[in-house]
Design a protein around this motif. Structure first.
Motif, PDB file in Angstrom:
ATOM      1  N   ARG A 144      22.060  43.764  71.557  1.00 52.68           N
ATOM      2  CA  ARG A 144      20.770  43.006  70.876  1.00 52.68           C
ATOM      3  C   ARG A 144      20.184  42.111  72.013  1.00 52.68           C
ATOM      4  N   GLY A 145      20.395  42.510  73.367  1.00 52.57           N
ATOM      5  CA  GLY A 145      19.415  41.653  74.338  1.00 52.57           C
ATOM      6  C   GLY A 145      20.315  40.534  75.014  1.00 52.57           C
ATOM      7  N   TYR A 146      21.514  40.511  74.610  1.00 51.03           N
ATOM      8  CA  TYR A 146      22.260  39.072  75.273  1.00 51.03           C
ATOM      9  C   TYR A 146      23.583  39.612  75.659  1.00 51.03           C
ATOM     10  N   GLU A 147      24.399  38.844  76.600  1.00 47.32           N
ATOM     11  CA  GLU A 147      25.532  39.030  77.006  1.00 47.32           C
ATOM     12  C   GLU A 147      26.585  38.453  76.026  1.00 47.32           C
ATOM     13  N   LEU A 148      27.630  39.144  75.777  1.00 46.34           N
ATOM     14  CA  LEU A 148      28.545  38.727  74.860  1.00 46.34           C
ATOM     15  C   LEU A 148      30.131  38.933  75.451  1.00 46.34           C
ATOM     16  N   THR A 149      30.780  38.160  75.410  1.00 42.84           N
ATOM     17  CA  THR A 149      32.297  38.075  75.875  1.00 42.84           C
ATOM     18  C   THR A 149      33.320  38.154  74.732  1.00 42.84           C
ATOM     19  N   LEU A 150      33.921  39.279  74.768  1.00 44.04           N
ATOM     20  CA  LEU A 150      34.889  39.522  73.592  1.00 44.04           C
ATOM     21  C   LEU A 150      36.329  39.738  74.176  1.00 44.04           C
ATOM     22  N   ARG A 151      37.292  39.309  73.248  1.00 45.79           N
ATOM     23  CA  ARG A 151      38.729  39.461  73.472  1.00 45.79           C
ATOM     24  C   ARG A 151      39.038  41.085  73.474  1.00 45.79           C
ATOM     25  N   LYS A 152      40.097  41.481  74.004  1.00 40.63           N
ATOM     26  CA  LYS A 152      40.275  43.102  73.868  1.00 40.63           C
ATOM     27  C   LYS A 152      40.544  43.343  72.445  1.00 40.63           C
ATOM     28  N   SER A 153      41.476  42.433  71.980  1.00 42.95           N
ATOM     29  CA  SER A 153      41.896  42.437  70.288  1.00 42.95           C
ATOM     30  C   SER A 153      40.555  42.460  69.463  1.00 42.95           C
ATOM     31  N   GLU A 154      39.602  41.797  69.712  1.00 41.77           N
ATOM     32  CA  GLU A 154      38.415  41.963  68.887  1.00 41.77           C
ATOM     33  C   GLU A 154      37.638  43.185  69.056  1.00 41.77           C
ATOM     34  N   ALA A 155      37.686  43.741  70.397  1.00 42.07           N
ATOM     35  CA  ALA A 155      37.015  45.023  70.406  1.00 42.07           C
ATOM     36  C   ALA A 155      37.516  46.197  69.979  1.00 42.07           C
ATOM     37  N   GLU A 156      39.009  45.846  69.754  1.00 39.66           N
ATOM     38  CA  GLU A 156      40.112  46.990  69.219  1.00 39.66           C
ATOM     39  C   GLU A 156      39.268  47.330  67.784  1.00 39.66           C
ATOM     40  N   CYS A 157      38.658  46.143  67.164  1.00 40.25           N
ATOM     41  CA  CYS A 157      38.319  46.568  65.857  1.00 40.25           C
ATOM     42  C   CYS A 157      36.905  47.148  65.539  1.00 40.25           C
TER      43      CYS A 157
END
Length: 81
Positions: free
Chosen positions: A59-72
């Protein structure tokens, strides 16, 4: 052709559309609050040297996620046949 892939399996430069968020409670709410909702376009920007965390553009911005969050996050990805 469209295929499903988890956001945690993306490589830098890959992009797709959020199909669903497979979590419940606080984590689901947190991801939704950050703009990761079904239909949102996400582009993978960077992966840390050890693989965690990852940086995405949503949505037009940079976001940092943990790998465990991205797994969902289940993504729909366009593939070339």
């Amino acid at each position: 052709m469209k295929t499903e892939k988890k956001l945690s399996a993306f490589v830098a430069g890959e992009n797709g559309t959020v199909k669903s968020v497979a979590s419940e409670g606080r984590l689901r709410r947190r991801l939704f609050d950050m703009g990761i909702t079904p239909g949102a376009e996400i582009a993978m920007r960077k992966v840390a040297p050890l693989g965690d965390p990852i940086e995405v553009n949503v949505r037009g911005y940079e976001l940092t996620l943990r790998k465990s969050e991205a797994e969902c996050v289940v993504m729909s990805v366009e593939t070339a046949d």
